[in-house]
Design a protein around this motif. Structure first.
Motif, PDB file in Angstrom:
ATOM      1  N   GLU A 164      13.441 -16.076  -8.224  1.00 24.93           N
ATOM      2  CA  GLU A 164      13.066 -14.727  -7.809  1.00 24.93           C
ATOM      3  C   GLU A 164      14.304 -13.878  -7.515  1.00 24.93           C
ATOM      4  O   GLU A 164      14.329 -12.682  -7.832  1.00 24.93           O
ATOM      5  CB  GLU A 164      12.172 -14.783  -6.572  1.00 24.93           C
ATOM      6  N   LEU A 165      15.317 -14.476  -6.916  1.00 24.77           N
ATOM      7  CA  LEU A 165      16.561 -13.741  -6.659  1.00 24.77           C
ATOM      8  C   LEU A 165      17.223 -13.317  -7.963  1.00 24.77           C
ATOM      9  O   LEU A 165      17.745 -12.205  -8.080  1.00 24.77           O
ATOM     10  CB  LEU A 165      17.523 -14.591  -5.832  1.00 24.77           C
ATOM     11  N   GLY A 166      17.208 -14.215  -8.958  1.00 23.08           N
ATOM     12  CA  GLY A 166      17.784 -13.882 -10.262  1.00 23.08           C
ATOM     13  C   GLY A 166      17.041 -12.733 -10.924  1.00 23.08           C
ATOM     14  O   GLY A 166      17.654 -11.805 -11.467  1.00 23.08           O
ATOM     15  N   SER A 167      15.704 -12.787 -10.879  1.00 20.09           N
ATOM     16  CA  SER A 167      14.886 -11.711 -11.460  1.00 20.09           C
ATOM     17  C   SER A 167      15.147 -10.391 -10.750  1.00 20.09           C
ATOM     18  O   SER A 167      15.249  -9.337 -11.380  1.00 20.09           O
ATOM     19  CB  SER A 167      13.399 -12.056 -11.354  1.00 20.09           C
ATOM     20  N   PHE A 168      15.253 -10.442  -9.425  1.00 20.11           N
ATOM     21  CA  PHE A 168      15.528  -9.236  -8.654  1.00 20.11           C
ATOM     22  C   PHE A 168      16.891  -8.649  -9.041  1.00 20.11           C
ATOM     23  O   PHE A 168      17.029  -7.441  -9.227  1.00 20.11           O
ATOM     24  CB  PHE A 168      15.480  -9.547  -7.155  1.00 20.11           C
ATOM     25  N   GLY A 169      17.895  -9.522  -9.170  1.00 19.72           N
ATOM     26  CA  GLY A 169      19.233  -9.063  -9.560  1.00 19.72           C
ATOM     27  C   GLY A 169      19.224  -8.404 -10.928  1.00 19.72           C
ATOM     28  O   GLY A 169      19.872  -7.365 -11.135  1.00 19.72           O
ATOM     29  N   GLU A 170      18.478  -8.986 -11.863  1.00 20.76           N
ATOM     30  CA  GLU A 170      18.377  -8.394 -13.200  1.00 20.76           C
ATOM     31  C   GLU A 170      17.679  -7.042 -13.146  1.00 20.76           C
ATOM     32  O   GLU A 170      18.083  -6.086 -13.828  1.00 20.76           O
ATOM     33  CB  GLU A 170      17.620  -9.343 -14.136  1.00 20.76           C
ATOM     34  N   ALA A 171      16.615  -6.939 -12.330  1.00 19.04           N
ATOM     35  CA  ALA A 171      15.891  -5.670 -12.206  1.00 19.04           C
ATOM     36  C   ALA A 171      16.781  -4.598 -11.589  1.00 19.04           C
ATOM     37  O   ALA A 171      16.754  -3.433 -12.017  1.00 19.04           O
ATOM     38  CB  ALA A 171      14.628  -5.869 -11.357  1.00 19.04           C
ATOM     39  N   VAL A 172      17.574  -4.958 -10.601  1.00 15.91           N
ATOM     40  CA  VAL A 172      18.501  -4.007  -9.985  1.00 15.91           C
ATOM     41  C   VAL A 172      19.527  -3.552 -11.018  1.00 15.91           C
ATOM     42  O   VAL A 172      19.874  -2.363 -11.092  1.00 15.91           O
ATOM     43  CB  VAL A 172      19.187  -4.627  -8.744  1.00 15.91           C
ATOM     44  N   GLY A 173      20.014  -4.464 -11.843  1.00 20.84           N
ATOM     45  CA  GLY A 173      20.972  -4.105 -12.890  1.00 20.84           C
ATOM     46  C   GLY A 173      20.382  -3.128 -13.894  1.00 20.84           C
ATOM     47  O   GLY A 173      21.033  -2.153 -14.293  1.00 20.84           O
ATOM     48  N   ARG A 174      19.116  -3.405 -14.311  1.00 20.00           N
ATOM     49  CA  ARG A 174      18.454  -2.482 -15.245  1.00 20.00           C
ATOM     50  C   ARG A 174      18.246  -1.106 -14.607  1.00 20.00           C
ATOM     51  O   ARG A 174      18.461  -0.073 -15.259  1.00 20.00           O
ATOM     52  CB  ARG A 174      17.105  -3.060 -15.695  1.00 20.00           C
ATOM     53  N   LEU A 175      17.851  -1.091 -13.328  1.00 12.33           N
ATOM     54  CA  LEU A 175      17.641   0.174 -12.629  1.00 12.33           C
ATOM     55  C   LEU A 175      18.949   0.955 -12.530  1.00 12.33           C
ATOM     56  O   LEU A 175      18.970   2.166 -12.739  1.00 12.33           O
ATOM     57  CB  LEU A 175      17.057  -0.079 -11.236  1.00 12.33           C
TER      58      LEU A 175
END
Length: 189
Positions: A164-175
């Motif tokens: 979940e932390l990895g997914s969150f980090g990727e979403a923040v990067g895309r944002l």
């Protein structure tokens, strides 16, 4: 408290006497004073003319100060290999190096000490039982910590999982990339 310190010094000297190399190494620093700081507990030691430790009398400034971490006792029991990496040494380099070497390499031969009291076979068996119990306790503590971690992450959802932390980090990067792209478009207008 002085009685406990005296017992600790006697135990330490017993270990030093059992290893001639440790005795010789400390003998070179006869007269040196060491202070051991462990939070609320502080102990002043001197190295006497025989290369043994004694409780330091008076308020002489130490040649070396050993600062122990708060979890020193737990590490001493369960993770001795990394124990001395957490101890901070300040003061005379020669004395500090000798002390570090001695403390890192001193080993208590409990079996030999017990053999003098209860005999060789009984001492051997008692030490093996103690090692088995220590290993079982260490494994139990490790498993308990893993179970608590699994519960906190997977079952209760109190903490996010690494996935979940990895997914969150990727979403923040895309944002972040989308916001940068939007800012460029707005700047062109």
């Amino acid at each position: 408290m002085d009685a406990i310190k005296q017992v600790g010094v006697r135990g330490l000297n017993h270990l030093v006497r059992s290893e001639s190399w440790a005795h010789e190494r400390l003998l070179k620093h006869s007269g040196a004073h060491v202070r051991v700081d462990a939070g609320l507990f502080s102990l002043g030691l001197g190295i006497d003319q025989h290369g043994l430790f004694q409780l330091a009398a008076g308020e002489r400034s130490p040649d070396v100060t050993l600062s122990l971490p708060p979890d020193f006792a737990v590490r001493a029991l369960f993770d001795r290999s990394k124990l001395f990496a957490t101890v901070k040494l300040d003061g005379s380099v020669d004395v500090a190096e000798s002390l570090a070497f001695v403390f890192r390499n001193l080993r208590w031969d409990a079996e030999a000490d017990l053999a003098g009291v209860i005999g060789d076979i009984a001492a051997h068996r008692l030490v093996r039982i103690g090692q088995s119990l220590a290993s079982a306790l260490s494994n139990s503590l490790r498993n308990t910590a893993a179970n608590i971690q699994e519960y906190v992450v997977e079952e209760s959802g109190i903490l996010p999982s690494p996935r979940e932390l990895g997914s969150f980090g990727e979403a923040v990067g895309r944002l972040r990339d989308d916001v940068a792209s939007l800012e460029k478009r707005l700047a062109k207008l």
